[in-house]
Design an enzyme around this catalytic site. Structure first.
Site, PDB file in Angstrom:
ATOM      1  N   GLY A 206       0.812  -1.214   0.000  1.00 17.45           N
ATOM      2  CA  GLY A 206       0.000   0.000   0.000  1.00 17.45           C
ATOM      3  C   GLY A 206       0.845   1.263   0.000  1.00 17.45           C
ATOM      4  O   GLY A 206       2.049   1.244   0.249  1.00 17.45           O
TER       5      GLY A 206
ATOM      6  N   ALA B 219       2.584   2.138   3.451  1.00 18.35           N
ATOM      7  CA  ALA B 219       3.747   1.295   3.735  1.00 18.35           C
ATOM      8  C   ALA B 219       4.942   1.713   2.889  1.00 18.35           C
ATOM      9  O   ALA B 219       6.073   1.818   3.386  1.00 18.35           O
ATOM     10  CB  ALA B 219       3.398  -0.169   3.480  1.00 18.35           C
ATOM     11  N   ARG B 220       4.704   1.950   1.600  1.00 21.07           N
ATOM     12  CA  ARG B 220       5.804   2.280   0.690  1.00 21.07           C
ATOM     13  C   ARG B 220       6.419   3.638   0.997  1.00 21.07           C
ATOM     14  O   ARG B 220       7.639   3.800   0.953  1.00 21.07           O
ATOM     15  CB  ARG B 220       5.319   2.270  -0.769  1.00 21.07           C
ATOM     16  CG  ARG B 220       4.841   0.922  -1.265  1.00 21.07           C
ATOM     17  CD  ARG B 220       4.780   0.902  -2.795  1.00 21.07           C
ATOM     18  NE  ARG B 220       4.152   2.087  -3.353  1.00 21.07           N
ATOM     19  CZ  ARG B 220       2.863   2.205  -3.658  1.00 21.07           C
ATOM     20  NH1 ARG B 220       2.045   1.203  -3.408  1.00 21.07           N
ATOM     21  NH2 ARG B 220       2.389   3.315  -4.201  1.00 21.07           N
TER      22      ARG B 220
ATOM     23  N   HIS C  46       0.112   9.712  13.180  1.00 29.03           N
ATOM     24  CA  HIS C  46       1.431  10.276  12.867  1.00 29.03           C
ATOM     25  C   HIS C  46       1.556  11.727  13.297  1.00 29.03           C
ATOM     26  O   HIS C  46       2.662  12.205  13.583  1.00 29.03           O
ATOM     27  CB  HIS C  46       1.714  10.136  11.363  1.00 29.03           C
ATOM     28  CG  HIS C  46       0.905  11.048  10.497  1.00 29.03           C
ATOM     29  ND1 HIS C  46      -0.393  10.774  10.153  1.00 29.03           N
ATOM     30  CD2 HIS C  46       1.218  12.235   9.908  1.00 29.03           C
ATOM     31  CE1 HIS C  46      -0.857  11.740   9.386  1.00 29.03           C
ATOM     32  NE2 HIS C  46       0.088  12.643   9.225  1.00 29.03           N
TER      33      HIS C  46
ATOM     34  N   GLY D  96       3.383  12.296  16.472  1.00 27.26           N
ATOM     35  CA  GLY D  96       4.812  12.011  16.527  1.00 27.26           C
ATOM     36  C   GLY D  96       5.678  13.218  16.243  1.00 27.26           C
ATOM     37  O   GLY D  96       6.907  13.108  16.198  1.00 27.26           O
TER      38      GLY D  96
ATOM     39  N   HIS E 261      -5.738  13.780  16.959  1.00 27.06           N
ATOM     40  CA  HIS E 261      -4.662  14.768  17.083  1.00 27.06           C
ATOM     41  C   HIS E 261      -5.046  15.958  17.954  1.00 27.06           C
ATOM     42  O   HIS E 261      -4.333  16.313  18.902  1.00 27.06           O
ATOM     43  CB  HIS E 261      -4.256  15.255  15.688  1.00 27.06           C
ATOM     44  CG  HIS E 261      -3.311  16.414  15.711  1.00 27.06           C
ATOM     45  ND1 HIS E 261      -2.068  16.339  16.290  1.00 27.06           N
ATOM     46  CD2 HIS E 261      -3.433  17.686  15.239  1.00 27.06           C
ATOM     47  CE1 HIS E 261      -1.452  17.513  16.173  1.00 27.06           C
ATOM     48  NE2 HIS E 261      -2.261  18.335  15.542  1.00 27.06           N
TER      49      HIS E 261
END
Length: 584
Positions: free
Chosen positions: A121, A124-125, A285, A288, A347
């Site tokens: 996907g 992931a890439r 994310h 992070g 978030h």
């Protein structure tokens, strides 16, 4: 310190009990499959005690030795029965392996296996594999590790490596042995074709992991980079067939965490039927980012701020998430809730919780999560009068996706926290896409100075600006403090000035990618930036009145032009609470 475990065997003439004697000495790190001891030396002796059967007691003295096989170990052992004990050397572990408890101690010598489910996907890439390589390149992965891609796409292992390779890059501040590191990383990357049935695919994944791990201790991370509708279909066979029994297992889940209170509850119930809460890492994310990581540091390590962090000194807090015209972004709007599920639920509300929580007992993840959930449960449910929802009217040159669907692309709201620290302090939220500025920041505005001397002095009638603390993430990460200052010269003219810590000027390092930071936290077992089940539920409860209005078409979406500051009615909301939105 010593402990004994036993196993009984029989020969024709004797009852033989084998004891594992485990002795621990505080010297160095040493590990046995069923026991991990930090900073100690572990010595294991196997001792067999021979007890003759009652009818053979008189004959025992003539039986000098006995031989037998220990089933499952491949070991043949001779015992000197005249001494009634013998040391046994085994070619493989005799006793059970370490449990898969998620909070088991970390074994520094164990193999780390990281499986990316949905390996072909886009996420992931473009994000996960590059982040894993950066951790490897920076020396943050253990010496023994393996990366395992898993998907339903049938292709050879080399094809996955070919897909990943162009996305890898070495850090600007390193660049040493870059090509060698890439080659070494790719050689440790494997691929498993899962097929259409995960019940068949997960055992294949487990088999390959065990081959790579060998006979050492093993810890596993499973990153479920799959659509929410496929989550349980993957989680169930994974839990049954792919978890290691020789270390801990941790499971990373991508947002959205449900599509509202009901679906979120169903999802949580299903996940907790397969995994313990401590095994689950719900990743966002946006959490992070270094600005979020720095919140607790700023609050709890600087005495100058600690006594001011309450309703007595703070007038309002403004949290901004704004993406501008032309911003390249992948919009993952769940259901019809738009930006509420994509940004606000996780978030924004997590940012508010970290800003407003009480000091935790320790910095342990669970202690921090307990304080965060207390804040979320104290936030008053949103009323329609305190919310503005907007929808962006895109133009032909925009990159905003799904704008033709009538779902919110803008969320403006005022939150109230009903506790002693924050009673009466409005938390203003603005989250939107297609706005005129690309900005992510937190702005704490303090109260006005009581008894303004410079307003009373007829020679120098001036209104003082309020002091502000600004934590800026985008653009140009910075911490700014706005103060009132005298302009040099003979007069007494004042102006608001900024004390500026600009990260790019202060720190000559590359900013860590948020996925890299969060994956590092998962490996370390630090879960304070990952939502626990009760946090997920509490956050949906805050938004539930707004979601209900959307479901019943009772909420009006205010349209705004692409590249504007957002719906005009938002100004009325800020004015209602006596606040000017300061970045406007």
């Amino acid at each position: 310190m010593a402990s004994l475990s036993s196993l009984s065997l029989s020969t024709s003439s004797s009852e033989i009990s084998i004891y594992r004697k485990l002795s621990v000495f505080p010297v160095a790190v040493s590990t046995f499959p069923s026991q991990t001891v930090r900073k100690s030396k572990t010595q294991i002796n196997y001792v067999a005690y021979v007890q003759p059967h009652d009818d053979n007691r008189l004959q025992c003295s003539s039986t000098r030795s006995a031989s037998f096989n220990v089933e499952g170990t491949g070991s043949t052992t001779s015992l000197d029965t005249s001494r009634m004990e013998a040391s046994i050397k085994l070619s493989s572990p005799l006793f059970g392996t370490q449990s898969s408890s998620s909070d088991a101690p970390t074994d520094d010598s164990a193999t780390l296996s990281i499986a990316v489910i949905g390996a072909t996907g886009v996420l992931a890439r473009t994000k996960i594999f590059p982040a894993l390589f950066h951790l490897y390149y920076s020396g943050q992965l253990p010496e023994k590790f393996g990366i395992f891609g898993y998907s339903r796409k049938k292709m050879p292992e080399e094809d996955l490596r070919a897909i990943i390779a162009p996305t890898l890059s070495c850090r600007i501040d390193h660049q040493e042995n870059c090509e060698e590191k890439m080659d070494a990383f790719l050689k440790r990357t494997f691929y498993i074709y899962g097929g259409l049935d995960n019940q068949e695919g997960m055992p294949k994944l487990n088999t390959l992991m065990e081959e790579v791990e060998g006979n050492f201790g093993a810890n596993r991370i499973f990153y479920l980079s799959v659509p929410q509708e496929a989550l349980i279909d993957v989680a169930s066979p994974l839990a049954e067939n792919a978890q290691t029994q020789r270390g801990w297992n941790r499971v990373i889940i991508e947002k959205p965490f449900g599509l509202g209170s009901f679906s979120s509850h169903q999802l949580t119930t299903s996940l907790l039927s397969y995994f313990a809460e401590k095994q689950l890492y719900r990743i966002d994310h946006l959490l992070g980012r270094n600005t979020i990581e720095n919140l607790t540091v700023l609050r709890f390590s600087n005495l100058v701020f600690m006594p001011l962090w309450n309703r007595s000194y703070i007038h309002n807090i403004q949290v901004t998430f704004s993406e501008e015209l032309g911003m390249q972004t992948t919009v993952r709007y769940p259901n019809g809730y738009g930006i509420l599920g994509d940004v606000v639920h996780s978030h924004i509300l997590q940012t508010v919780a970290l800003l407003a929580m009480e000091p935790p007992v320790t910095l342990d993840g669970e202690d921090v999560r307990y304080e965060k959930v207390k804040v979320l449960k104290s936030i008053r449910k949103l009323e329609s009068s305190d919310v503005i929802l907007g929808h962006c009217k895109a133009d032909s040159g925009s990159n905003l996706k799904d704008v033709d669907n009538l779902m919110p692309t803008y969320f403006g709201a005022v939150l109230h926290i009903d506790n002693a620290r924050w009673d009466g302090v409005p938390f203003l939220i603005k989250a939107g896409r297609g706005l005129k500025k690309n900005r992510v920041e937190i702005r704490i505005q303090f109260r006005r100075v009581p008894g303004n001397l410079y307003h009373k002095d007829e020679r120098h009638v001036q209104d003082l600006s309020t002091n502000e603390l600004i934590l800026r993430d985008v653009p140009d990460e910075a911490i700014l403090v706005r103060i009132n200052n005298k302009i040099p010269g003979l007069g007494m003219d004042l102006e608001a000035s900024e004390l500026n810590l600009l990260y790019k000027d202060k720190y000559n390092v590359e900013v860590t990618d948020s996925y890299e930071q969060l994956l590092h936290d998962v490996i370390d077992g630090d879960n304070h930036l990952f939502m626990r089940s009760d946090e997920v539920e509490a956050a949906w409860n805050i938004l539930s009145p707004v979601l209900s209005d959307l479901d019943n078409n009772n909420e009006t979406l205010e349209h705004y032009e692409f590249g504007s500051k957002g719906p005009d009615k938002a100004d009325n909301l800020w004015a209602k609470h006596g606040v000017k939105w300061l970045d406007d």
